[in-house]
Design an enzyme around this catalytic site. Structure first.
Site, PDB file in Angstrom:
ATOM      1  CB  SER A   1       7.424 -24.840 -22.201  1.00  0.00           C
ATOM      2  OG  SER A   1       6.454 -25.136 -23.453  1.00  0.00           O
TER       3      SER A   1
ATOM      4  CE1 TYR B   1      11.729 -23.982 -25.555  1.00  0.00           C
ATOM      5  CE2 TYR B   1       9.439 -24.921 -25.801  1.00  0.00           C
ATOM      6  CZ  TYR B   1      10.327 -23.832 -25.511  1.00  0.00           C
ATOM      7  OH  TYR B   1       9.895 -23.028 -24.599  1.00  0.00           O
TER       8      TYR B   1
END
Length: 274
Positions: free
Chosen positions: A157, A170
């Site tokens: 990500s 996250y």
């Protein structure tokens, strides 16, 4: 050797596209997802187009479950030659209400702040994203030993480069995914198993819809910030990840490429803001 691709998180928007693309490139596809119905819908679509695909209800945090699914994939499709670790995501229980610390956050209990983040929620998000790569790799990489042209592709990500506000679990987990991708690449290099990653920029999916769009369909303030920091000025389309996927999966195209994480982000990671 028969080409078999195993995709975790295959019922999601992005991984569904990965599964369909791998089928188009001659792979039998095993679609693993805790949401069996979502995975089956994608498998049915692949089969309706002439491909071979099977859906398997899978908890990527349960190694016994993964071992059972592995045996089913072996008997029904064959040995895994490409593993796409796409399972992941965030949780509201691991998301702070404020981007920056505000006076009084340390004693509030009506909203989530850094100080009262739910440990179980943090653990779930961190585990899902990093152990959700570890455990499937332990189970399916066994198939690749002694074979040629095999690879593992992890989904990282933009958070791995620079953490986004509000989502500490996250962000830290995706940084771990990129680091673990490099570790695995070195570990398996002598065996010829290539390990790389893709770091998507901002795509509108079911997982992040609440962060990006208001209930009436208008963009949130966060969406405004994202698009202002993305030089191309828009969200990505799921199909725009497929070029990187095909490149990394194809040993003829990327046979000397391992330990990389490719951003597909509309320029987000290159932009300083000025």
């Amino acid at each position: 050797m028969k080409k078999v691709c195993v995709v975790t998180g295959a019922g999601g928007v992005l991984c569904a596209e990965f599964a369909k693309e791998m089928s188009k490139n001659g792979y039998a596809v095993a679609l693993l997802d805790i949401n069996e119905a979502a995975a089956k819908a994608v498998a049915d679509e692949i089969c309706s187009c002439g491909g071979l695909a099977k859906a398997y209800k899978t908890n990527v945090l349960d190694k016994a479950c993964l071992e059972e699914v592995h045996q089913n994939v072996l008997s029904e499709l064959g040995k895994c030659t490409v593993l796409i670790n796409g399972a992941g995501g965030n949780s509201p229980k691991a998301t702070t209400a404020h981007e920056y610390f505000e006076k009084g956050d340390e004693s509030r209990d009506d909203i989530l702040t850094f100080f009262n983040l739910d440990k179980a929620g943090f653990d779930f998000v961190f585990d899902l994203n990093i152990k959700g790569v570890l455990l499937p790799t332990q189970v399916f990489a066994v198939d690749m030993i002694g074979e040629e042209g095999c690879s593992i592709i992890n989904i990282s990500s933009m958070n791995a480069y620079t953490p986004l506000t509000k989502i500490p679990a996250y962000s830290s987990a995706k940084a771990a995914v990129s680091n673990f991708t490099q570790w695995l690449a070195v570990h398996f290099a002598k065996e010829g198993i290539r390990v790389n990653g893709i770091a998507p920029g901002f795509f509108s999916t079911n997982q992040n819809r609440a962060l990006l769009w208001n209930a009436d369909g208008t963009p949130t303030a966060r969406t405004g910030k994202i698009l202002a920091a993305t030089p191309m000025g828009r969200f990505g389309e799921a199909t725009e990840l497929l070029g990187a996927l095909k490149f990394l999966a194809d040993p003829a195209a990327s046979g000397f490429v391992t330990g990389t994480v490719i951003p597909v982000d509309g320029g987000f990671s290159a932009y300083s803001g000025v």
